[in-house]
Motif scaffolding. Sequence first.
Motif, PDB file in Angstrom:
ATOM      1  N   GLY A 213       0.502  -1.064   0.229  1.00  0.00           N
ATOM      2  CA  GLY A 213      -0.745  -0.059   0.247  1.00  0.00           C
ATOM      3  C   GLY A 213       1.003   1.489   0.171  1.00  0.00           C
ATOM      4  O   GLY A 213       2.005   0.812   0.030  1.00  0.00           O
ATOM      5  N   PRO A 214       0.296   2.472   0.079  1.00  0.00           N
ATOM      6  CA  PRO A 214       0.693   3.435   0.263  1.00  0.00           C
ATOM      7  C   PRO A 214       1.497   3.879   1.261  1.00  0.00           C
ATOM      8  O   PRO A 214       1.379   3.843   2.227  1.00  0.00           O
ATOM      9  N   GLY A 215       3.027   4.483   1.128  1.00  0.00           N
ATOM     10  CA  GLY A 215       3.740   4.885   2.481  1.00  0.00           C
ATOM     11  C   GLY A 215       4.441   3.884   3.572  1.00  0.00           C
ATOM     12  O   GLY A 215       4.374   4.534   4.587  1.00  0.00           O
ATOM     13  N   VAL A 216       4.847   3.128   2.419  1.00  0.00           N
ATOM     14  CA  VAL A 216       4.814   1.599   3.320  1.00  0.00           C
ATOM     15  C   VAL A 216       6.466   1.335   3.497  1.00  0.00           C
ATOM     16  O   VAL A 216       7.388   0.836   3.953  1.00  0.00           O
TER      17      VAL A 216
ATOM     18  N   TRP B 209       2.603   0.112   8.038  1.00  0.00           N
ATOM     19  CA  TRP B 209       3.767   0.547   9.117  1.00  0.00           C
ATOM     20  C   TRP B 209       3.415   2.385   9.456  1.00  0.00           C
ATOM     21  O   TRP B 209       3.412   2.716   8.756  1.00  0.00           O
ATOM     22  N   LYS B 210       2.555   2.263  10.643  1.00  0.00           N
ATOM     23  CA  LYS B 210       1.757   3.307  11.165  1.00  0.00           C
ATOM     24  C   LYS B 210       2.502   4.199  11.380  1.00  0.00           C
ATOM     25  O   LYS B 210       2.467   5.923  11.571  1.00  0.00           O
TER      26      LYS B 210
ATOM     27  N   VAL C 141      -4.475   0.650   4.904  1.00  0.00           N
ATOM     28  CA  VAL C 141      -3.761  -0.703   4.733  1.00  0.00           C
ATOM     29  C   VAL C 141      -5.998  -1.319   4.392  1.00  0.00           C
ATOM     30  O   VAL C 141      -4.871  -2.566   3.953  1.00  0.00           O
ATOM     31  N   PHE C 142      -6.858  -0.726   3.773  1.00  0.00           N
ATOM     32  CA  PHE C 142      -7.273  -1.712   2.555  1.00  0.00           C
ATOM     33  C   PHE C 142      -5.967  -2.177   1.702  1.00  0.00           C
ATOM     34  O   PHE C 142      -6.767  -3.207   1.221  1.00  0.00           O
TER      35      PHE C 142
END
Length: 182
Positions: A11-14, A125-126, A143-144
Amino acid sequence: MSDQLYIITGGPGVGKTTILNELDKMGFLTVPEEARRIIKEQVRVDGDGLPWRNKELYAELMFSASLQTYHTIKNTLSKDTVFFDRGLLDTVCYMNMENIPVPVQTVKAVHETKYNPNVFILPPWKEIYETDSERKQDWEEAVFTFEKIKQTYLDYGYTVIEVPKDKVENRVKFIIDRIEES
């Protein structure tokens, strides 16, 4: 040759870009994702091929650019290991998530375009997730997206290898170790 073409997705931003930058510094050939380039280009020319304007056109532009890049890389390299920031199936996943019909020729191209059967996926990864001018998804959507991308690759017969959340050096080592083991 396709056995040397690896996908790094998620996903985005990982942390995909960070990992690809590190692999590039190590001398590997890396291919940036087309999505950010298309967004920047479309913003620059005030085009409609943006996910917040015309999702279908955006998907078409992404798929076409990714397919062209794939063929350019495949036809110009012999045995080099190449890492792609996302693969064609990421666009198919996007189309499915946005309820955009996936054209028959797109499915055909996906089946004809072979990468290494092992795909590296980075989990949400928040602690490192950030939005920016091209990445507008909120955390829940990120996450989705991860779950949908993972399922898409599995549905098309790829083996999905989840890269642990860790320092970039350790994530890169994990990827290289898995490649050397196979």
